[in-house]
Design a protein around this motif. Structure first.
Motif, PDB file in Angstrom:
ATOM      1  N   ALA A  49      53.827  -4.060   2.864  1.00 41.43           N
ATOM      2  CA  ALA A  49      54.286  -3.755   1.501  1.00 41.43           C
ATOM      3  C   ALA A  49      55.804  -3.597   1.462  1.00 41.43           C
ATOM      4  CB  ALA A  49      53.606  -2.487   0.994  1.00 41.43           C
ATOM      5  N   ARG A  50      56.363  -2.965   2.486  1.00 42.99           N
ATOM      6  CA  ARG A  50      57.817  -2.752   2.532  1.00 42.99           C
ATOM      7  C   ARG A  50      58.554  -4.073   2.665  1.00 42.99           C
ATOM      8  NH1 ARG A  50      61.036  -1.633   6.995  1.00 42.99           N
ATOM      9  NH2 ARG A  50      59.244  -0.947   8.199  1.00 42.99           N
ATOM     10  N   LEU A  51      58.054  -4.963   3.549  1.00 46.19           N
ATOM     11  CA  LEU A  51      58.754  -6.212   3.831  1.00 46.19           C
ATOM     12  C   LEU A  51      58.347  -7.361   2.898  1.00 46.19           C
ATOM     13  CD1 LEU A  51      58.661  -6.046   7.712  1.00 46.19           C
ATOM     14  CD2 LEU A  51      60.560  -5.481   6.190  1.00 46.19           C
ATOM     15  N   GLY A  52      57.162  -7.244   2.276  1.00 45.89           N
ATOM     16  CA  GLY A  52      56.708  -8.280   1.357  1.00 45.89           C
ATOM     17  C   GLY A  52      56.131  -9.514   2.031  1.00 45.89           C
ATOM     18  N   HIS A  53      55.750  -9.379   3.307  1.00 47.94           N
ATOM     19  CA  HIS A  53      55.178 -10.494   4.060  1.00 47.94           C
ATOM     20  C   HIS A  53      53.869 -10.048   4.694  1.00 47.94           C
ATOM     21  CE1 HIS A  53      59.070 -12.268   3.501  1.00 47.94           C
ATOM     22  NE2 HIS A  53      59.648 -11.359   4.253  1.00 47.94           N
ATOM     23  N   HIS A  54      52.862 -10.892   4.647  1.00 47.29           N
ATOM     24  CA  HIS A  54      51.551 -10.573   5.205  1.00 47.29           C
ATOM     25  C   HIS A  54      51.621 -10.395   6.725  1.00 47.29           C
ATOM     26  CE1 HIS A  54      49.232 -11.298   1.531  1.00 47.29           C
ATOM     27  NE2 HIS A  54      50.146 -12.208   1.273  1.00 47.29           N
ATOM     28  N   PHE A  55      50.795  -9.486   7.230  1.00 51.83           N
ATOM     29  CA  PHE A  55      50.674  -9.230   8.672  1.00 51.83           C
ATOM     30  C   PHE A  55      52.050  -8.970   9.298  1.00 51.83           C
ATOM     31  CE2 PHE A  55      47.069 -12.035   7.536  1.00 51.83           C
ATOM     32  CZ  PHE A  55      46.015 -11.191   7.871  1.00 51.83           C
ATOM     33  N   ALA A  56      52.879  -8.161   8.633  1.00 52.37           N
ATOM     34  CA  ALA A  56      54.262  -7.962   9.064  1.00 52.37           C
ATOM     35  C   ALA A  56      54.449  -6.841  10.082  1.00 52.37           C
ATOM     36  CB  ALA A  56      55.144  -7.687   7.838  1.00 52.37           C
ATOM     37  N   HIS A  57      53.460  -6.004  10.292  1.00 53.02           N
ATOM     38  CA  HIS A  57      53.616  -4.919  11.266  1.00 53.02           C
ATOM     39  C   HIS A  57      53.848  -5.513  12.650  1.00 53.02           C
ATOM     40  CE1 HIS A  57      52.710  -1.532  13.857  1.00 53.02           C
ATOM     41  NE2 HIS A  57      52.924  -0.764  12.800  1.00 53.02           N
ATOM     42  N   PRO A  58      54.809  -5.007  13.399  1.00 52.74           N
ATOM     43  CA  PRO A  58      55.106  -5.562  14.731  1.00 52.74           C
ATOM     44  C   PRO A  58      53.908  -5.553  15.687  1.00 52.74           C
ATOM     45  CG  PRO A  58      56.815  -4.012  14.086  1.00 52.74           C
ATOM     46  CD  PRO A  58      55.729  -3.924  13.051  1.00 52.74           C
ATOM     47  N   GLY A  59      52.946  -4.652  15.481  1.00 51.89           N
ATOM     48  CA  GLY A  59      51.777  -4.596  16.355  1.00 51.89           C
ATOM     49  C   GLY A  59      50.665  -5.545  15.949  1.00 51.89           C
ATOM     50  N   ASN A  60      50.809  -6.218  14.808  1.00 44.38           N
ATOM     51  CA  ASN A  60      49.759  -7.124  14.357  1.00 44.38           C
ATOM     52  C   ASN A  60      49.888  -8.454  15.097  1.00 44.38           C
ATOM     53  OD1 ASN A  60      48.288  -9.101  12.605  1.00 44.38           O
ATOM     54  ND2 ASN A  60      47.853  -7.188  11.515  1.00 44.38           N
ATOM     55  N   ARG A  61      48.773  -8.980  15.534  1.00 47.35           N
ATOM     56  CA  ARG A  61      48.777 -10.191  16.362  1.00 47.35           C
ATOM     57  C   ARG A  61      48.441 -11.461  15.589  1.00 47.35           C
ATOM     58  NH1 ARG A  61      44.832  -7.514  20.667  1.00 47.35           N
ATOM     59  NH2 ARG A  61      43.942  -6.851  18.698  1.00 47.35           N
ATOM     60  N   PHE A  62      48.384 -11.397  14.264  1.00 46.10           N
ATOM     61  CA  PHE A  62      48.001 -12.561  13.475  1.00 46.10           C
ATOM     62  C   PHE A  62      48.882 -13.776  13.763  1.00 46.10           C
ATOM     63  CE2 PHE A  62      48.363 -15.218   9.652  1.00 46.10           C
ATOM     64  CZ  PHE A  62      47.036 -15.582   9.476  1.00 46.10           C
ATOM     65  N   TRP A  63      50.185 -13.627  13.678  1.00 46.33           N
ATOM     66  CA  TRP A  63      51.084 -14.766  13.831  1.00 46.33           C
ATOM     67  C   TRP A  63      51.044 -15.345  15.237  1.00 46.33           C
ATOM     68  CZ3 TRP A  63      52.256 -16.808   9.419  1.00 46.33           C
ATOM     69  CH2 TRP A  63      52.248 -15.999   8.268  1.00 46.33           C
ATOM     70  N   PRO A  64      51.050 -14.521  16.305  1.00 44.85           N
ATOM     71  CA  PRO A  64      50.910 -15.104  17.652  1.00 44.85           C
ATOM     72  C   PRO A  64      49.560 -15.800  17.843  1.00 44.85           C
ATOM     73  CG  PRO A  64      51.696 -12.838  17.806  1.00 44.85           C
ATOM     74  CD  PRO A  64      51.364 -13.094  16.364  1.00 44.85           C
TER      75      PRO A  64
END
Length: 194
Positions: A49-64
């Protein structure tokens, strides 16, 4: 997940006032008609919500995991989410309400989110709906017996696949085992019939 330079803003403590303001933000879907796969998260976290991008938390592994499973030719940053439709991919959520933890959502929010998601899928007609999180899928669609993998249920012509939740809190799945399961969906979505 290790952060690459510029991937996400560093985690920091949030004041109670900032947390309350974030809970009222929405994060727009990344969608288009006729996608191969529409990924569906549970709901935005406060970092998202703060950054406005999905799966943005550094601990989230979605993008990798998206890259490791072959969905994208390189590892995208959350800020590059707008590139997903060019790969036949999109992102939405069961609930639009940002929370610190998914267990803050009510049973009614899950059910309503499932109803809205069915309408969205009927309108956008992706080949596959991929819900990330079996517990969320069960709550949103009332299917207590659902397991990870392809589901017998469909929404019109859209097939449904339940994937492991990429949250760093999901210790049952490693990056490698998640990439394998996401890769099974990639093969079905891109190598199989439309």
């Amino acid at each position: 997940m290790r952060r690459n330079s510029g991937e996400t803003a560093p985690e920091r403590s949030m004041s109670g006032e900032e947390m309350e303001e974030l809970r009222s933000r929405t994060v727009p879907d990344v969608v288009a008609e006729g996608l191969r796969v529409l990924f569906c998260g549970i709901n935005p976290g406060l970092t998202t919500a703060r950054l406005g991008h999905h799966f943005a938390h550094p601990g989230n592994r979605f993008w990798p995991v998206l890259h490791a499973s072959g969905f994208t030719p390189r590892r995208l940053k959350p800020s590059e989410q707008h590139e997903l439709p060019a790969y036949g991919l999109g992102i939405t959520n069961i609930s639009p309400r940002p929370t610190a933890r998914a267990d803050e959502l009510t049973a009614e929010e899950y059910r309503e989110g499932g109803r809205v998601l069915i309408e969205k899928v009927a309108r956008l007609r992706p080949a596959w709906l991929a819900v990330v999180g079996v517990t969320a899928y069960r709550a949103a669609f009332g299917d207590r017996k659902a397991r990870i993998g392809p589901q017998e249920a469909a929404i019109g012509d859209t097939r449904v696949w339940v994937l492991p939740n990429p949250s760093g809190l999901n210790a049952h799945w490693t990056l490698e085992t998640m990439a394998e399961e996401y890769g099974r969906l990639r093969a079905a979505a891109f190598d199989g019939p439309r």
